[in-house]
Structures are given as C-alpha cells and as structure tokens.
Design an enzyme around this catalytic site. Structure first.
Site, PDB file in Angstrom:
ATOM      1  N   CYS B 137      43.791  37.017  35.501  1.00 58.94           N
ATOM      2  CA  CYS B 137      43.713  38.525  35.307  1.00 58.94           C
ATOM      3  C   CYS B 137      42.059  38.924  34.811  1.00 58.94           C
ATOM      4  O   CYS B 137      42.060  40.274  34.618  1.00 58.94           O
ATOM      5  CB  CYS B 137      44.663  39.198  34.280  1.00 58.94           C
ATOM      6  SG  CYS B 137      46.153  38.751  35.146  1.00 58.94           S
ATOM      7  N   CYS B 457      44.091  39.609  28.364  1.00 62.36           N
ATOM      8  CA  CYS B 457      44.886  38.348  28.476  1.00 62.36           C
ATOM      9  C   CYS B 457      44.896  37.959  29.878  1.00 62.36           C
ATOM     10  O   CYS B 457      44.692  38.601  30.782  1.00 62.36           O
ATOM     11  CB  CYS B 457      46.124  38.420  27.738  1.00 62.36           C
ATOM     12  SG  CYS B 457      47.259  39.664  28.926  1.00 62.36           S
TER      13      CYS B 457
END
Lengths: 773, 473
Positions: B137, B457
């Site tokens: 991500c 994250c």
C-alpha cells in the site's frame, strides 16, 4: 512445559495412524499431567474465585502453587462453593469458566491425589465426587460457558464438556485431550458418557484410546468446541494477558447470547450426521463397532493393557439404551476407574510419567555458556537427524560432511522433516524457510571457531573418531564442547586423543532422531560438570528425555540391548522363524519385535557392537554366533537401510516378508534347541532376563545414576514394555526371586550368559528390597 | 539529543527574508544561509547540504469502486489518464522530465513495467526511462521517495512519480500443474508427446489460482489481522463505525465544497466522462450497526463498512528540485522533507506502520507532534486507525515494543484526515500514497499550516511516514 510435551506428541502422531497404537506412541510421547503436594485446606479461597460482570458470573481458576491448574481436592471444594453461590445469586443469569493462567485451562486430575488412595473404592469415591459436580454443571439452569486457553486435558476436558458451551483460543498451546489411557486409566469423570454423545462413537474412541492431543481448530471441526477465538498480538497489555481478556469478553457475549436464545445450544445436525446417528441407533451396529475396536486394541496391545479394553467396555455399557435409566451401570464406570487406578500397569505408566518429568530437568544446573551455534560432523541419518531437532530451536546449526552427495542427502532430510510439518499444517511454509535459514551445510571447518558445541556423528571407528577430534580441536575456540554420538565406543577412549578431555562427552541419540525421545548422555571421570550441564541443556532444547550415565563399553542402553540381541540370534539359530520371534517379543509388550529391531538398528551395527562388547565383557555376552550377523552383512543384508535384513523391505509396501536367503545362513549355524528351555514363555524370559540382568548390573556398577533413569532409558530408547514400566519396576513387580529362579534354570543349560548379578541376587534374597519405593 | 540541539540552534537563529533564501538556493556555496532561513511563525526544515525537493503538482483519476465504470480498462490506461492529466495541469513539455516511476501492487502480467507502458501511451518522450516499484500500500510513496532520492543524488532534476491499481481485473492463473503441463506442451516435439501431455490433464488441473489475499509469511488475510489488532487495542465496533462514518461525512463535504482539486476528469473509452469518486457514501450509525463482521465470525468487529473497499484508480505527481521548478517558472506546492520506512512483525503488528514511522520522521525533521498542522494517514481499516491512535497514546506500548521512553502522542483529531480518507475516497493500493501527499499540500495551502505529516501502513508489516512543508505562498 506442558505444551512442549504436547507439541512433541503431535509431531509423532500421524492423523492416519491407527488409533490404538498407544503402546508404540508411549515410546514417543509425553503427557500433560502435573502434580503437586496437597495444600492444607485454607479458609479463604485460593484456587477458584468469581466476579459478577453485569448478569454474568466470571469464575476464574488459578492454582497459586503451580504453573498449571489441576483438579485437586481443594480445587473441587472451592469450585463447588463458588458454583453454589453463583446458582444462589439471582442477579446472575449465566457463568463463564476461565483460567487465569496463560498456558493452561485445567491440565487434568491431580495424579498424586489418585495415587494417595489406598484402595480402588477410595478412587471410585473420588471419581464420583468429581462426576457429581460435573453433573450439576451439566444440568445447571444457568448456562455455563467454558473459556479455554491452553491445555484442557483429562479431568479438565471432562469439566469443559460438562459445560453448555465451549469457546477456545486458536493458540498453539490450546490442546484438548483425554490422555488417561496413557497412564493406564480411563476418563473417570463422565468423559466416557459425554464424549460419544457429543462426537459420535468413532471420534470418541479415537480420542480416548489414543489419548492424543487435539488442537483447537481440529476440536472445532469435530464439534468438541463451539467457537474459536484468535490469539492477539501486543496491544495495551502483553499478548498473553490481552488474549485471556479477549477470550473472556467473547465468552461473556456467548453466555449472554445463550440466555437470550440468540445462540442455540442444540446445533442443527448435518445430513451425514443424521444418517450416522440413525445407523448408530441400532444395537447390532454399535456392537459391531465395539467388536472391531476391541479386535484392533487386542492386536496392538496384545491384551497387555487393561485400560483401553476397559474404556471400550465402559463405553459399550454406558451407551446402551439402558444406560440413562440404569444407575448401577453408571456406577460401574466409576468402579472401573477405581480398579484401573490400582493396576500394576497403571502404576508402571504413571511411574514412567514421573520419570519422564524428572528426565526433562537439568540436574546439573545452568551451563555457563548457552550453546548458540552447534556444529554437527557427518550428515548421515544420525547427523542430519540431530540437525533436524536442533535447527528449529533457534540454534544456528552447521552440518558438515566430507562429500557433496552426503551433505545434499543430509540437508534434504532436514528439509523433508520440516516440509512434512508444513504439509500437516503444523508450521507455515514461511516458518519452514525461516527455520532453514539457521542451517548451514558445508564441507570444511569454516566458521567452526564460532561453534559452542560440536557433535560428531561419523562412522563408528575409533581411528576416525580420533582424527575428527584432532581436526576439530585445531579450529574451535577453547570453550567449545566436543560431543560424540557413539552407540558403543567408550568415551574415555575417544577422549584419549583430546587436549582437553574435560570438554569431551558422549551424546547417544536414537534413530530416527526426530521420533525417538531418548538421549543418553555419557560422562567420563574427566568430563567437567559444566560440560555435562551444557550437553543436557542442548538435549532439553531438542525436546529430549535425558538420562546421564557413566562411561563404559555400550554405556547403558547398548549394553542392555546387546545380550538380548545375542539371545535373539541364538533363538533364530535354534530354528525359530523371525516372524515368530517378533511375535514372542511383541506379545511380551515390546512395541517392536527383536528381529525387526535388529533390522532397524542395522545388522552391521549389531555385529559391530556384539563383537566390541563381546571383547569387553567376555563370554557373558555370548549366545548366538556373531558369525551369523557377519555373514548377513557380507551378503549385504544390513537391515532396513539396505532393503534386506531379517526381512525384505520394499518401498511403498507396508507388509514385509522374511528374507528367504537367511534360511541358508541360519541352517549353516543351526543349533539344536534344548526342549527344557524352549517353550514360548521360556524364550521370552530368556530374552528379557538377559536384558534386565544387564540393566541391574549397570546400576550395580554405577553406570546408572538410579533405577528411574534405567527404566526411562530402557522404555524410551529400547522399547522395553511400557506396561511393565522398565526393567527395574519389572523386577519389583515380577519378583526378583522368581526372576532369579528362571535365570538359574537357563544358566543350567547355557552357562554364564544367565548368571544373575549380585544386586539382583540381593533383591531376590530380601523381598523387602525394592528399586522403586 | 543532537537533533534537539540542532533544533534549538535553528530556533535562535536570525530570520532573513524569503527573497534571500531563494537567492541562496541557487548558489550551492551559500548553504550556511539556507539553514538560517525561517518563516514568519515556524522554522523551515531546509538543511545545509541537502537539496530542496518540491512537489509541483499532484493529480489523480477519480477513485471508483472496482467493477464500475473502469471495469473494461487495463491498469496502464488508468495510469495513462493520470499522466495525461498531470501534463494538462502543468503544461509540462513532454520531454522535460528525466525519469518516470510508478508504484503498483497487483501486476498485470502483460504490462509488468506499467510505468513504461503508461508513459509511452501518455505521450511522454520515448527517451525518458521508466520503472515500476512495488511495496504494497505504500508503493507510490516508494515511487515518490525513489524520485526524491534521484534528485537528492544529483542524478535527475525532474521526476514524475505515481501509482496505479486496477482491481476490476486481476491475473487469475492456471494451476501450477496445468502450467507445468502447458509449458511441457510447448516444448514437446512429436505428436505423440503432445497427445500424452494433453491426456495427462485431469479435472483438478483446471482449478484456477486466484491472487493471494493472505499475507505470504503468515497466511493471514489483512482484514483478519486488522480485526485482531483492533481487539488487541480494545477498539470497539462502535468506535470503528463512528470513525468510518466520520471519514465518509468529511469526504462528502470535501467533495461538495470542491476541495478535492487533485481529481481530474477522465473520459473513459466507450463510457461517460468520470469526474468524481464514487465510493463516498455517508450513511447512519444504525445502518452501519446492522452489518455482520466480515473476517472474524461471529464476534469480530471489522465489517465491510469500516474497511476500505476494492478500488480502481491512478495518481501522479511532478517532483522537482526547487531550482529546476523555479527555473521552469513553476510555483511549487510544497517541500517533500524527511521520510522514513519502517517494518515490524508481519503477524501481530502488520498495520502499525504509522505508529512506528511517525516518531521517526518527526525526530528526523526535528519536529514534535504539536508542530504538525495537517495529518493525512492512510485509512486501511477504521480499526487499524483507532489501534494506531491507541498505540501512539500508550506509554506501555512505546516502552515495551518501540524502545522509547514515552509514548509517541496522538495526532489531534481536528487536524486528522479532514477531507476523508481511504475508507471513503477509496484505496487503489498502488495509488494512495500520491493522494496523501497531494492532499497534505492542498490542505496546507487551504488551511494555512506549515507542516504536514503523511503516514501509512502496508502489507508485510511495513510502514512509511513523511514530513511535508508548505511552500511559502
């Protein structure tokens, strides 16, 4: 600690393994009971407490005097008190039962409590008391939810299944099981009635007859637990603490859900389940199952273990349609429990359990330096096996061989061992890879200066051993320990070539290393305390049960086995078929027959050892002709590893046939049997008495530290019948005088092979003398 | 300690005018001066000997729920649209950048270097090299910082970085057995061999292989891990639903108020012009409450509504050295300052990247939490955000797991993700990083703040944080 035993157990218990092979399993397994001395009854409650959260009572179990919770007298008393208060409290609608210990729900009944009973009747009463409480829980008007984190075994499991609902954490430490059978007992507090109802007959039999541990996810599939909770990582508290809190929160929700009828207690049964139940409702079907299981148990146990037979009997009585109405039958279950608890088999198995616990401790203290890098010389079956049990314990493992092909084979063995665990979903492929990153395979001594311990597993030849010892000492640092994995060469002879004999020790592993639990550590007069402590620490890390013995030819285990194998060869020479010989030994209780054992050990090794020990001990170690073994080796019949030995081994085939070619060899060395000492029973006692006599002699000579280690070594390393509890317990229960009498009869025919040793004679002359109190 | 002293020195220093500072920038020898330059209120983060790197512009395609209007495209089409949008916004000559970097997670095998295919398709000069990076991500964060690294090292002056994710179509493979058979088939020489191989195909061979949704190292899906994380930090379902609702409400408001300027219009071939994100759905707590847990059943707390959804979208930013931007006549939006990548246990701390990354990035920049005016955190799950906030507020966690003396401290919620976040705007894995950075720049301009912080994250237990400084107006 408990869970480690459990894990080991899981590793060796294949899902497809036959569910009555408990005798063999015992060789490889541990179980999870723990004991403590009974605390005096206190006024304040110390073991069980509760707290009311809204309309749910949270009952917490915590034995302050032990790492694990056991169903002791005090625990039961306090539990009854607490439950009475819960039932009397109108504000409480339901209850949650949870342990405050991170790794343990309830690990079982208190063994000492059972052993302290003097008669079967007393045990029966004890069992009844427990069952009475469970019955009240089962019939509780307020639902009770068992919240399970950690081991839930024996009486603990019986407690949990008496509750209305079970929530368990998916933690590796969470295991459920009924290990009573491994102690020669049966689930005595309602397990025999509730488990078949809950799981169906086949699964219930499987659990109770193997005693194996069941992981939480499997338990959910079986229907043993109703809901799973994931273990949590770090948060605002430690993972262990928070996981217990979370389990409690979820269990409270479940309890409320049951009260508000959102969670149904009667699960909708699947079609298969319905069909199975219907079939099972016919008495003759059930009887057929009992018969089949009984047959299997008889085949595996040779009828030497009363517990599994009793379990079948009790289940068949309790699950007949009469049961629920018939109180006397119910009572019969407890009586059986009481009777079993006082059998010699149970005493033997419990003795082994205690011994095993004792042999999982390091009586030499903490070593000065922890072994962080372990180098192994020789990547053969043994060397790679040692690597296999070391590498997954976070120890950097160096595997050294002299040839690329040998090294490749060894590394493949380690990989395969881990990959099999991956396939069984014990570890993930990622864990496998990261474990393997701790293994270094090499052909030279590069990096040996970092090794804290070197274990050599090279060929059993004193000259080769001396050569590698010198090579190793030239490269390692001064603190490094040199351990020899030899099965017979005296350690002091090996140490003779060493510059620092205080750092030389023997570490005798058993093949296959990843399955066999025993490690025999051999110290010489010169070996330092710290070296022993370090070797024991490494062995414990590897998950081994350890005996530490004195130095001498064959140490303890090999020395006991050699005369028995010599006798086995004589028996073969006398015209007994290998299959018959195996049958005689297994029916005595050995998990592996003598002929098969010789094949497993390796005929070449057996010949080698027989010759070496023959030289060391003289004619006493005679019996069969060593030439028989030597001829077999010459013909390439080296046992299982070469495909042929006493039997022919074909890959993929489970059944094995007797090697047709050994007939000629045996014919050549044929001896005429003396009918006076050749009955089946005599042959059995000829084999066993030589084993036992040698074991007692090892104690007499101080090779053994005590009879306990002797029993553990014989059972876990050599497969001495677990139901007899080991050679020393056997002498105690069989009677030294009777054994000596038999030996004298054999001595008359065969001479000094059967001369009883002095210590055995002492015990024969004084019946009050016992090895085990 | 050293950082604190440096900090104090900076604070004490004189405050020359901005004009002086710009003059200093173009002169590499006067780095001393740079360090002393400060704004009216707060110090600048410029550092001696370190090039100033600026964000000139940032755009993105509308983020759409996968399977909607973009359904028939390919990943590079989306990336192409973002690049073209960037060219349009900036009037950048098509040969004016030195390098193009794109981040993506699930790769389309036909365009494995999607950066190159998209750049060519968007009309960039074929003399501009392009490569693709992947870091779950935070892939486009990695694209941007890679670019920043190239500029800092003096290798490049102008970079286009971006990210793309296309979840409407993912590569679904034949089974390994089938692939093996097919590969052998291509090597087979005789008809007999071929027939033999074809004959060896069994029904089981035909089972397709979907892209893994689970973490490779732990075999746990991210939603499952998020639910456990939320439970570990005692985040309730209510808190999660409230945060999700907040995200959607704020996103809706930002969309209605026209604040999401980074969104470009995109004429989808064969379909209409798309100019708005379509995943923003402010609902009510009652409705959110009705949903069942999506991962841990029946007692879990993470639901479809409080998780980010599968999204198609692409983003692009133009990054330059300050000198270059000014020389080309651009008015930069922000400085890209200190950044860190962190990683931790992929099982139990999978989504705690922001907690670990934030203090490190702040320390590097010599800032404290209270200095930050704008926070943009990636919202993978409402539970993940709440867990991170609780972790940052815990002394025990900081001491036990982060080796810190005290807690990190929590970002004030009134500065936090004010224009919505991944929960509401959508989360095309590879593209979110650029959206975060561009949003910080825009919010700093709009709100008049000076420092912004991006944190995110990523799968694999990794994380990223970056400090952004407003470009003087």
């Amino acid at each position: 600690m408990c869970c480690r035993f459990g894990d080991l157990y899981k590793e060796c218990c294949d899902d497809d393994c036959n569910y009555v092979s408990f005798a063999l399993i015992f060789l490889f397994t541990g179980n999870n009971f723990r004991t403590f001395s009974m605390a005096p009854a206190l006024l304040a409650r110390t073991h069980v407490n509760y707290e009311v959260k809204g309309d749910v009572a949270v009952v917490r179990i915590n034995d302050p005097s032990s790492k694990v919770n056991t169903l002791s007298v005090q625990m039961q008393r306090e539990m009854t008190e607490v439950m009475n208060e819960v039932w009397a409290n109108n504000a409480v609608q339901s209850a949650v039962l949870i342990s405050s210990k991170p790794g343990c729900f309830i690990a079982g009944a208190d063994i000492n409590m059972i052993q302290a009973c003097n008669s079967p009747e007393e045990v029966t009463t004890l069992s009844q008391e427990g069952q009475k409480m469970f019955e009240r829980i089962e019939n509780s008007p307020k639902p009770v939810v068992a919240a399970i984190n950690g081991s839930c075994l024996g009486g603990g499991l019986e407690f949990a299944i008496a509750c209305q609902y079970r929530v368990a954490t998916k933690s590796k430490k969470t295991v459920l099981g009924t290990p009573e059978v491994m102690l020669g007992l049966l689930p005595g507090a309602g397990g025999t009635q509730r488990l078949p109802k809950m799981l169906g007959l086949p699964s219930a039999f499987d659990m109770m007859l193997t005693g194996r541990n069941i992981r939480a996810d499997k338990a959910k599939k079986m229907g043993l637990v109703d809901q799973l909770v994931d273990p949590l990582g770090p948060g605002l508290k430690s993972p262990e603490e928070r996981t217990i809190d979370y389990l409690e929160e979820v269990a409270i929700e479940c309890a409320r859900g049951i009260v508000s009828k959102k969670i149904p207690l009667r699960k909708e049964k699947g079609r298969m389940q319905k069909i199975q139940d219907h079939i099972m409702s016919y008495g003759f079907v059930r009887n057929q199952i009992y018969k089949t299981v009984h047959g299997k148990v008889m085949k595996q146990s040779k009828g030497l273990y009363p517990a599994p037979l009793k379990i079948i009997e009790v289940i068949s009585i309790c699950n007949s349609s009469l049961c629920e109405a018939n109180v006397t039958h119910f009572h019969g279950c407890f009586q059986n429990f009481g009777e079993l608890a006082k059998t010699s088999e149970s005493a033997a198995l419990i003795g082994l359990y205690h011994g095993q616990v004792a042999c999982k401790k390091n009586r030499f203290g903490t070593p000065q330096k922890e072994v962080k890098t372990l180098a192994i010389l020789g990547a053969g079956l043994m060397g790679a096996g040692i690597a296999q049990v070391t590498v997954d314990k976070g120890v950097h493992t160096v595997l050294k061989d002299t040839a690329v092909a040998g090294l490749a084979r060894g590394e493949q063995q380690v990989y395969k061992g881990l990959n099999d665990k991956t396939r069984k979903k014990n570890i993930t492929s990622f864990q496998r890879d990261s474990i393997l990153s701790n293994l270094t395979g090499q052909l030279d001594y590069r990096g040996f200066e970092n090794a804290d311990m070197v274990i050599e597993a090279v060929f059993e030849d004193i000259n080769i051993k001396h050569a590698v010892l010198k090579e190793v000492e030239a490269v390692v640092s001064p603190h490094c320990i040199f351990a020899s994995n030899t099965s017979a060469l005296p350690i002091k002879d090996i140490a003779a070539a060493s510059k620092r004999p205080d750092k030389v020790i023997g570490m005798h592993y058993f093949s296959p290393v990843d399955k066999m639990q025993l490690l025999e550590i051999i110290s010489t007069d010169q070996t330092s305390k710290d070296t022993i402590a370090s070797a024991v620490a490494v062995g414990l890390k590897q998950g081994k049960v350890i005996i530490v013995v004195g130095d001498g030819p064959g140490f303890y285990t090999t020395r006991c086995l050699a005369p028995m194998l010599a006798e086995a060869v004589r028996v073969l020479q006398e015209g007994v078929d290998p299959k018959k010989l195996d049958g005689l030994t297994t029916s005595f209780g050995f998990p592996v027959g003598a002929a098969t054992l010789a094949d497993e050990v390796g005929i070449d090794v057996a010949a080698h050892v027989a010759e070496d020990l023959g030289k060391a001990f003289g004619s006493r170690f005679g019996g069969g002709n060593v030439e028989v073994l030597k001829t077999m080796v010459d013909l390439g019949f080296k046992g299982r590893k070469s495909g042929k030995g006493c039997y022919v081994y074909q890959p993929g085939l489970k059944t094995k046939e007797v090697n047709p070619d050994i007939g000629d060899i045996l014919e050549k060395y044929r001896i005429t049997p003396n009918p006076a000492v050749s009955s089946d029973s005599d042959v059995q006692y000829r084999l066993v008495s030589r084993f036992v006599n040698e074991a007692v002699m090892c104690l007499q000579e101080g090779i053994l530290n005590g009879p306990l280690e002797g029993d553990i070594g014989a059972v876990f390393g050599l497969g001495f019948p677990p139901c007899l509890g080991g050679p020393f317990r056997f002498v105690d229960s069989f009677g030294a005088d009777k054994l000596v009498e038999k030996m004298r009869r054999f001595e008359a025919v065969y001479g000094n092979h059967f001369t009883p040793c002095q210590l055995l004679l002492d015990h024969a002359n004084d019946s009050s003398k016992k090895f085990h109190k | 300690m050293a950082a604190m002293m440096l900090n104090a020195m900076r604070r004490c220093s004189l405050r020359p005018s901005w004009a002086m500072r710009f003059g200093a920038c173009s002169l590499s020898t006067t780095t001393q001066l740079q360090a002393q330059v400060q704004t009216k209120s707060k110090k600048t983060l410029a550092r001696p000997g370190v090039k100033n790197i600026v964000l000139v512009e940032g755009v993105r395609t509308p983020f759409l729920l996968s399977g909607t209007t973009y359904a028939d495209l390919m990943p590079h089409d989306l990336a192409r649209a973002a690049l073209q949008g960037l060219l349009n916004r900036t009037n950048l000559p098509k040969d004016a950048v030195d390098y193009i970097i794109y981040g993506t997670v699930i790769q389309e095998v036909k365009t494995s270097n999607v950066a190159r295919e998209a750049a060519l398709g968007a009309g960039f000069s074929d003399k501009i090299p392009a490569h693709t990076v992947t870091m779950a991500c935070i892939s486009s964060n990695q694209a941007m910082t890679t670019g920043a690294g190239l500029i800092a090292a003096g290798q490049c002056d102008a970079i286009v970085a971006g990210g793309v994710e296309f979840m409407s179509d993912v590569p679904i493979r034949h089974s390994r057995k089938m692939r093996k058979t097919m590969l052998s088939l291509s090597r087979a020489k005789t008809l007999g061999q071929r027939l033999g191989l074809i004959g060896s195909i069994r029904l089981a061979h035909l089972t397709p292989e979907l892209p893994a949704v689970a973490e490779f190292s732990t075999a746990e899906t991210m939603g499952h891990s998020a639910d456990r994380l939320a439970a570990a930090f005692g985040v309730s379902r209510l808190e999660q639903d409230e945060f999700a609702l907040r995200s959607h409400t704020l996103a809706k408001k930002a969309q209605d108020d026209g604040l999401l300027q980074d969104v470009i219009s995109f004429k989808v071939p064969g379909r209409d012009i798309v100019s708005k994100d379509n995943g923003i759905r402010p609902s009510s707590m009652e409705q959110l409450k009705k949903l069942k847990p999506a991962f841990i059943k029946p007692h879990g707390t993470v639901t479809a509504a409080n998780s980010s959804f599968l999204t198609d979208g692409a983003s692009a930013v133009l990054i330059m050295s300050e000198e270059k931007a000014l020389a080309m006549g651009y008015k930069p939006k922000a400085y890209l300052r200190d950044f860190v990548y962190v990683s931790q246990d992929p099982k139990d701390q999978l989504l705690l990247g922001p907690t670990y990354g934030t203090p490190k990035a702040l320390e590097r920049a010599g800032l404290s939490m209270s200095d930050i005016d704008v926070f943009e955190f990636h919202e993978a799950f409402a539970g993940q955000i709440m867990a991170n906030l609780k972790a940052m507020d815990s002394d025990w966690f900081a001491q036990t797991y982060m080796g810190r003396k005290t807690k990190v401290g929590t970002p004030p919620i009134e500065k936090f993700n004010l224009w919505g976040g991944s929960l509401s705007l959508g989360h095309p894995f590879g593209a979110t990083g650029c959206r975060l950075v561009t949003t910080v720049a825009h919010r700093l301009q709009k709100e008049g703040g000076q420092y912004g912080l991006v944190a995110a994250c990523a799968a694999g237990g990794q994380g990223h944080a970056m400090v952004i400084e407003a470009y003087p107006q």
